[in-house]
Scaffold this motif. Structure first.
Motif, PDB file in Angstrom:
ATOM      1  N   LEU A 154       1.037  -1.362  -0.339  1.00 40.24           N
ATOM      2  CA  LEU A 154      -0.477   0.031   0.031  1.00 40.24           C
ATOM      3  C   LEU A 154       0.791   1.652  -0.190  1.00 40.24           C
ATOM      4  CD1 LEU A 154      -2.146  -2.606   0.836  1.00 40.24           C
ATOM      5  CD2 LEU A 154      -2.384  -0.993   2.407  1.00 40.24           C
ATOM      6  N   TRP A 155       0.949   1.914  -1.001  1.00 38.82           N
ATOM      7  CA  TRP A 155       1.909   3.542  -0.936  1.00 38.82           C
ATOM      8  C   TRP A 155       0.980   4.392  -2.024  1.00 38.82           C
ATOM      9  CZ3 TRP A 155       3.509   5.488  -6.037  1.00 38.82           C
ATOM     10  CH2 TRP A 155       3.205   5.185  -7.116  1.00 38.82           C
ATOM     11  N   ALA A 156       1.563   5.264  -2.114  1.00 34.44           N
ATOM     12  CA  ALA A 156       0.757   7.204  -2.424  1.00 34.44           C
ATOM     13  C   ALA A 156       1.063   7.486  -3.167  1.00 34.44           C
ATOM     14  CB  ALA A 156      -0.110   7.376  -1.037  1.00 34.44           C
ATOM     15  N   THR A 157       1.652   8.220  -3.999  1.00 30.50           N
ATOM     16  CA  THR A 157       2.543   8.758  -4.938  1.00 30.50           C
ATOM     17  C   THR A 157       3.053  10.438  -3.930  1.00 30.50           C
ATOM     18  OG1 THR A 157       0.825  10.727  -5.549  1.00 30.50           O
ATOM     19  CG2 THR A 157       1.643   8.367  -7.048  1.00 30.50           C
ATOM     20  N   TRP A 158       2.081  10.673  -3.361  1.00 31.67           N
ATOM     21  CA  TRP A 158       2.940  12.016  -2.055  1.00 31.67           C
ATOM     22  C   TRP A 158       3.860  11.318  -0.881  1.00 31.67           C
ATOM     23  CZ3 TRP A 158       1.214  10.771   2.702  1.00 31.67           C
ATOM     24  CH2 TRP A 158       0.068   9.646   2.804  1.00 31.67           C
ATOM     25  N   CYS A 159       3.526   9.694  -1.094  1.00 35.98           N
ATOM     26  CA  CYS A 159       4.555   9.249   0.701  1.00 35.98           C
ATOM     27  C   CYS A 159       5.672   8.642  -0.149  1.00 35.98           C
ATOM     28  CB  CYS A 159       3.679   7.818   1.149  1.00 35.98           C
ATOM     29  SG  CYS A 159       4.286   6.544   2.248  1.00 35.98           S
ATOM     30  N   GLY A 160       6.869   9.785   0.473  1.00 39.58           N
ATOM     31  CA  GLY A 160       8.257   9.342  -0.086  1.00 39.58           C
ATOM     32  C   GLY A 160       8.820   7.820   0.994  1.00 39.58           C
ATOM     33  N   PRO A 161       8.403   7.904   1.828  1.00 38.33           N
ATOM     34  CA  PRO A 161       8.802   6.938   2.960  1.00 38.33           C
ATOM     35  C   PRO A 161       8.228   5.645   1.715  1.00 38.33           C
ATOM     36  CG  PRO A 161       8.998   7.600   4.249  1.00 38.33           C
ATOM     37  CD  PRO A 161       7.832   8.437   3.141  1.00 38.33           C
ATOM     38  N   CYS A 162       7.179   5.289   1.062  1.00 35.00           N
ATOM     39  CA  CYS A 162       6.847   4.594   0.097  1.00 35.00           C
ATOM     40  C   CYS A 162       7.478   4.550  -1.475  1.00 35.00           C
ATOM     41  CB  CYS A 162       5.157   5.486  -0.330  1.00 35.00           C
ATOM     42  SG  CYS A 162       3.836   5.213   0.001  1.00 35.00           S
ATOM     43  N   ARG A 163       7.854   5.781  -1.615  1.00 34.29           N
ATOM     44  CA  ARG A 163       8.560   5.732  -2.712  1.00 34.29           C
ATOM     45  C   ARG A 163      10.178   5.503  -3.176  1.00 34.29           C
ATOM     46  NH1 ARG A 163       6.455  11.000  -3.388  1.00 34.29           N
ATOM     47  NH2 ARG A 163       8.771  11.715  -2.807  1.00 34.29           N
ATOM     48  N   ALA A 164      10.505   4.871  -1.343  1.00 37.97           N
ATOM     49  CA  ALA A 164      11.886   4.939  -1.310  1.00 37.97           C
ATOM     50  C   ALA A 164      12.115   3.619  -1.213  1.00 37.97           C
ATOM     51  CB  ALA A 164      12.076   5.440  -0.054  1.00 37.97           C
ATOM     52  N   PHE A 196       3.711  -9.340  -7.055  1.00 33.71           N
ATOM     53  CA  PHE A 196       4.200  -8.392  -6.373  1.00 33.71           C
ATOM     54  C   PHE A 196       2.401  -7.186  -6.457  1.00 33.71           C
ATOM     55  CE2 PHE A 196       7.492 -10.775  -5.344  1.00 33.71           C
ATOM     56  CZ  PHE A 196       7.779 -10.949  -4.061  1.00 33.71           C
ATOM     57  N   ILE A 197       1.960  -6.969  -5.918  1.00 31.36           N
ATOM     58  CA  ILE A 197       0.920  -5.604  -6.389  1.00 31.36           C
ATOM     59  C   ILE A 197       1.481  -4.708  -5.391  1.00 31.36           C
ATOM     60  CG2 ILE A 197      -1.045  -4.586  -6.781  1.00 31.36           C
ATOM     61  CD1 ILE A 197      -1.554  -8.236  -6.728  1.00 31.36           C
ATOM     62  N   ALA A 198       1.941  -3.295  -5.993  1.00 30.38           N
ATOM     63  CA  ALA A 198       1.679  -1.926  -5.744  1.00 30.38           C
ATOM     64  C   ALA A 198       0.442  -1.477  -5.543  1.00 30.38           C
ATOM     65  CB  ALA A 198       3.110  -1.196  -6.885  1.00 30.38           C
ATOM     66  N   PHE A 199       0.248  -1.488  -4.594  1.00 25.12           N
ATOM     67  CA  PHE A 199      -1.576  -0.465  -4.610  1.00 25.12           C
ATOM     68  C   PHE A 199      -1.772   0.636  -3.927  1.00 25.12           C
ATOM     69  CE2 PHE A 199      -6.336  -1.718  -2.341  1.00 25.12           C
ATOM     70  CZ  PHE A 199      -6.535  -1.090  -3.316  1.00 25.12           C
ATOM     71  N   ASN A 200      -2.352   1.345  -5.027  1.00 20.89           N
ATOM     72  CA  ASN A 200      -2.324   2.688  -4.827  1.00 20.89           C
ATOM     73  C   ASN A 200      -3.145   3.257  -3.622  1.00 20.89           C
ATOM     74  OD1 ASN A 200      -3.179   6.274  -6.169  1.00 20.89           O
ATOM     75  ND2 ASN A 200      -0.707   5.556  -6.008  1.00 20.89           N
ATOM     76  N   VAL A 201      -3.600   4.087  -2.812  1.00 24.32           N
ATOM     77  CA  VAL A 201      -4.201   4.206  -1.425  1.00 24.32           C
ATOM     78  C   VAL A 201      -4.440   5.742  -1.563  1.00 24.32           C
ATOM     79  CG1 VAL A 201      -5.213   1.755  -1.176  1.00 24.32           C
ATOM     80  CG2 VAL A 201      -2.741   3.112   0.441  1.00 24.32           C
ATOM     81  N   TYR A 202      -5.474   6.637  -1.086  1.00 28.01           N
ATOM     82  CA  TYR A 202      -5.715   7.283   0.017  1.00 28.01           C
ATOM     83  C   TYR A 202      -4.532   9.022  -1.253  1.00 28.01           C
ATOM     84  CZ  TYR A 202      -5.896   5.635   3.783  1.00 28.01           C
ATOM     85  OH  TYR A 202      -6.477   4.642   5.337  1.00 28.01           O
ATOM     86  N   ASP A 203      -5.017   8.591  -2.613  1.00 22.58           N
ATOM     87  CA  ASP A 203      -4.169   9.233  -3.690  1.00 22.58           C
ATOM     88  C   ASP A 203      -5.339  10.008  -4.819  1.00 22.58           C
ATOM     89  OD1 ASP A 203      -2.295  10.567  -5.035  1.00 22.58           O
ATOM     90  OD2 ASP A 203      -1.106   8.417  -4.810  1.00 22.58           O
ATOM     91  N   GLU A 204      -4.749  10.936  -4.874  1.00 27.45           N
ATOM     92  CA  GLU A 204      -5.133  11.551  -5.944  1.00 27.45           C
ATOM     93  C   GLU A 204      -5.195  10.481  -7.465  1.00 27.45           C
ATOM     94  OE1 GLU A 204      -3.684  13.689  -4.805  1.00 27.45           O
ATOM     95  OE2 GLU A 204      -5.355  14.840  -3.945  1.00 27.45           O
ATOM     96  N   GLU A 205      -6.222  10.384  -8.603  1.00 28.86           N
ATOM     97  CA  GLU A 205      -5.813   9.496  -9.792  1.00 28.86           C
ATOM     98  C   GLU A 205      -5.116  10.714 -10.877  1.00 28.86           C
ATOM     99  OE1 GLU A 205      -8.571   7.950 -13.528  1.00 28.86           O
ATOM    100  OE2 GLU A 205      -9.902   8.746 -11.723  1.00 28.86           O
ATOM    101  N   ALA A 206      -5.661  11.801 -10.836  1.00 30.22           N
ATOM    102  CA  ALA A 206      -4.257  12.470 -11.777  1.00 30.22           C
ATOM    103  C   ALA A 206      -2.787  12.300 -11.240  1.00 30.22           C
ATOM    104  CB  ALA A 206      -4.776  13.895 -11.875  1.00 30.22           C
ATOM    105  N   ALA A 207      -3.024  11.887 -10.374  1.00 30.87           N
ATOM    106  CA  ALA A 207      -1.274  12.383  -9.744  1.00 30.87           C
ATOM    107  C   ALA A 207      -0.889  10.984  -9.642  1.00 30.87           C
ATOM    108  CB  ALA A 207      -1.157  12.580  -8.057  1.00 30.87           C
ATOM    109  N   TYR A 208      -1.396  10.067  -9.720  1.00 28.39           N
ATOM    110  CA  TYR A 208      -0.986   8.257  -9.422  1.00 28.39           C
ATOM    111  C   TYR A 208      -0.987   8.305 -10.710  1.00 28.39           C
ATOM    112  CZ  TYR A 208      -2.057   3.454 -10.490  1.00 28.39           C
ATOM    113  OH  TYR A 208      -1.903   2.018 -11.036  1.00 28.39           O
TER     114      TYR A 208
END
Length: 424
Positions: free
Chosen positions: A307-317, A335-347
């Motif tokens: 579970l990750w988000a584009t705005w989450c630095g530790p997630c991207r790291a 392995f699934i990168a599941f985008n949560v708590y995020d805007e669709e456009a940013a994702y």
């Protein structure tokens, strides 16, 4: 004298028992509206606890005069001080080449008479979008019920990105002065972290925090190079002290006390979905925009759900590390990168730029930024990311990995227990 504790959040008075006359002291504090602007925060190593306001197309009812927009504006509202006529408002127009903004600094409902104060810094973000930043100083009124009304200035730092659905902000202002304690003079700085220009946040142990009465964030006192959270008593120079400040923070009183006032404790977060429990069914969105039930992915194989988000630095790291494990793993695993708590456009913008660098399967929570409707919250009780769930072939959770710590090897070891080969 028996001490009387009254909830400071209600802006009432507080009487503290003193050990003796002399050791304590009081001081007037001056407002420095931009002391901890982004540059000042960096130079002083000062962390912050941002608040946020969701962008909306609905104009606040009290906004009566607006500038000419190029497109359709969106608005935020937020509250400063106490007892004002209405919250503060700001309007944003992102239809042109350069994002524009108008902040109602004097809180009169007119977005034109403060000028186009807008964004002071617009720069390209790592994901190819635009990041905006500004520091603004507002006219604030403190009118507590039954108390004296005062007026002053207060600064906030604002930041967002072009495709975000909210604007974040944190305090730029601080109160400063000098105080004499036990015969010695000290410089003091007072900072509140709720970003609402209120300094009356002494904890009241007789009024427990509930979900209906949110816990205030730390109220920091910088004293002789030390930082204390003065919502409770604190130890300094061999004594136990209790501090109090009025709602506007214009003064501070610090007295020694035998009383121990604990810091307020946050309401405990629900535990994440536990190891051994069955993963429920839910719908996800793949990179083509198709909605698919998650059971289609986990049939008869091990799943790593990150579970990750584009705005989450530790997630991207963490993602390159997860991808490295995925490339080396041998066995029936996905392995699934599941985008949560995020805007669709940013994702989507992130995918367009970064997806080709990874071997992971990318899925998205259709709830986007709607926290209460999110799969992360409703089905997994996740409040912090990155969080990874290792799911066995029967659909049960075998391991939960919270945060990013590659040295722990928790993910690798969990996969090995399920028969997946991971090189040492």
């Amino acid at each position: 004298m028996k001490p009387i504790f009254v909830a400071a959040i209600a802006a009432a008075a507080f009487a503290a028992p003193a050990l003796a006359d002399g050791p304590g002291g009081s001081a007037k504090l001056a407002m420095r509206p931009t002391m901890f602007d982004p540059q000042g925060s960096r130079e002083n190593g000062m962390m912050y606890m941002p608040g946020g306001s969701a962008l909306t197309t609905e104009r606040p009812a009290w906004v009566h005069t607006e500038p000419g927009y190029s497109g359709s504006p969106r608005y935020i509202t937020f509250t400063l001080g106490v007892g004002g006529k209405h919250p503060y408002a700001a309007a944003f127009d992102t239809s042109g080449e350069t994002p524009r903004a108008w902040f109602d600094l004097n809180n009169d409902g007119d977005l034109t008479n403060d000028g186009e104060n807008g964004w002071q810094k617009v720069e390209a973000g790592q994901d190819g979008g635009k990041n905006m930043q500004a520091t603004h100083v507002f006219d604030v009124v403190w009118a507590p019920e039954g108390g004296e009304t005062t007026k002053g200035k207060y600064g906030l730092n604002f930041y967002t990105a072009l495709d975000r659905e909210q604007v974040n902000y944190y305090r730029a202002a601080a109160r400063t002065g000098e105080i004499t304690l036990d015969g010695k003079q000290y410089k003091v700085t007072l900072l509140e972290n709720d970003n609402d220009a209120r300094y009356d946040k002494l904890n009241n142990p007789d009024a427990p925090v509930t979900t209906e009465t949110p816990i205030p964030k730390p109220l920091w006192l910088m004293l002789d190079g030390n930082r204390f959270d003065i919502r409770g008593t604190f130890s300094f120079a061999g004594m136990n002290w209790l501090a109090k400040a009025p709602v506007d923070g214009s003064s501070i009183t610090i007295e020694p006390t035998f009383k121990s006032v604990p810091l307020p404790r946050p309401v405990e977060r629900p535990q994440v979905r536990a190891v051994g429990t069955q993963v429920p069914d839910f719908d996800v969105v793949d990179t083509s925009g198709k909605t698919i039930n998650f059971t289609e992915y986990r049939k008869g194989k091990v799943i790593v759900l990150d579970l990750w988000a584009t705005w989450c630095g530790p997630c991207r790291a963490a993602m390159p590390h997860v991808d490295k494990i995925a490339r080396s793993a041998k066995g029936d695993v996905e392995f699934i990168a599941f985008n949560v708590y995020d805007e669709e456009a940013a994702y989507q913008r992130w995918l367009d730029k970064e997806k080709s660098n990874y071997s992971l399967t990318f899925l998205r929570d259709p709830a986007g930024r709607e926290s209460d409707a999110s799969i992360a919250k409703r089905h997994f009780n996740v409040s912090a990311i990155p969080t990874m769930f290792v799911i066995d072939k029967d659909g049960k959770i075998a391991e939960v990995v919270v945060g990013y710590n590659p040295e722990a090897k928790t993910l690798e070891n969990a996969l090995r227990k399920l028969g997946i080969e991971i090189p040492e």
